[in-house]
Design a protein around this motif. Sequence first.
Motif, PDB file in Angstrom:
ATOM      1  N   ALA A  96       0.921  -1.151   0.200  1.00  0.00           N
ATOM      2  CA  ALA A  96      -0.072  -0.245   0.296  1.00  0.00           C
ATOM      3  C   ALA A  96       0.934   1.327  -0.286  1.00  0.00           C
ATOM      4  N   PHE A  97       0.489   2.184  -0.945  1.00  0.00           N
ATOM      5  CA  PHE A  97       1.319   3.021  -0.855  1.00  0.00           C
ATOM      6  C   PHE A  97       0.699   4.618  -1.021  1.00  0.00           C
ATOM      7  N   PHE A  98       0.979   5.946   0.361  1.00  0.00           N
ATOM      8  CA  PHE A  98       0.076   7.039   0.364  1.00  0.00           C
ATOM      9  C   PHE A  98       0.702   8.245  -0.192  1.00  0.00           C
ATOM     10  N   ILE A  99       0.771   9.036  -0.733  1.00  0.00           N
ATOM     11  CA  ILE A  99       0.943  10.324  -0.326  1.00  0.00           C
ATOM     12  C   ILE A  99      -0.451  11.480   0.450  1.00  0.00           C
ATOM     13  N   LYS A 100      -0.298  11.946   1.343  1.00  0.00           N
ATOM     14  CA  LYS A 100      -0.647  13.125   2.695  1.00  0.00           C
ATOM     15  C   LYS A 100      -0.264  14.124   2.347  1.00  0.00           C
ATOM     16  N   VAL A 101      -1.111  15.267   2.971  1.00  0.00           N
ATOM     17  CA  VAL A 101      -0.852  16.388   3.378  1.00  0.00           C
ATOM     18  C   VAL A 101      -2.524  16.600   4.659  1.00  0.00           C
ATOM     19  N   LYS A 102      -2.305  17.039   5.406  1.00  0.00           N
ATOM     20  CA  LYS A 102      -3.225  17.347   6.321  1.00  0.00           C
ATOM     21  C   LYS A 102      -5.314  17.496   6.067  1.00  0.00           C
ATOM     22  N   GLU A 103      -5.337  17.931   4.592  1.00  0.00           N
ATOM     23  CA  GLU A 103      -6.456  17.981   4.251  1.00  0.00           C
ATOM     24  C   GLU A 103      -6.816  16.201   3.335  1.00  0.00           C
ATOM     25  N   LEU A 104      -5.932  15.619   3.034  1.00  0.00           N
ATOM     26  CA  LEU A 104      -6.123  15.095   1.914  1.00  0.00           C
ATOM     27  C   LEU A 104      -5.489  13.558   1.642  1.00  0.00           C
ATOM     28  N   SER A 105      -5.405  12.044   2.032  1.00  0.00           N
ATOM     29  CA  SER A 105      -4.567  10.611   1.985  1.00  0.00           C
ATOM     30  C   SER A 105      -4.996  10.354   0.582  1.00  0.00           C
ATOM     31  N   LYS A 106      -4.299  10.528  -0.746  1.00  0.00           N
ATOM     32  CA  LYS A 106      -4.484   9.295  -1.891  1.00  0.00           C
ATOM     33  C   LYS A 106      -3.714   8.071  -2.071  1.00  0.00           C
ATOM     34  N   SER A 107      -4.324   7.241  -2.046  1.00  0.00           N
ATOM     35  CA  SER A 107      -3.611   5.977  -1.871  1.00  0.00           C
ATOM     36  C   SER A 107      -3.915   5.786  -3.209  1.00  0.00           C
ATOM     37  N   PHE A 108      -2.702   4.795  -3.704  1.00  0.00           N
ATOM     38  CA  PHE A 108      -2.579   4.538  -5.100  1.00  0.00           C
ATOM     39  C   PHE A 108      -2.321   2.627  -4.920  1.00  0.00           C
TER      40      PHE A 108
END
Length: 131
Positions: A96-108
Amino acid sequence: NNPPRQLVKRSFFGKGNCFKYLLYDDGTIMFHFGTEQGSQWSWKKVKMNDAELGEILLVLEGRKEEVTFYHSFGEGEKKITTQIWVNSKQEKGKRAFFIKVKELSKSFNEGEQRVLEALLNHSLIRVNLQF
């Protein structure tokens, strides 16, 4: 003096969010983090450097668990510094791979991870070699 020309624009959509990857002919690499608010999108735009892309690649390749970056958004009194997290973990035999900032988390998903990895590799070569 012409503005930089966009070479790559790839959007990765999630539920109510979007991560955009942009590369320009002057070597600028941008990440756009979008959240859907009704029928509108709100965007945070971040200029990334080649060392940061290299760190993200290490996470995608499984050689690091996570990396963190700090970037500022906005100008003057509206300037906000935000942390960006990039991480991965094993879930049910898949990475599982994620890029997150405070407002959102996007999983790829696995396919998106491969596309992002290819874009990062291409961009690293492109920005460090003169054509």
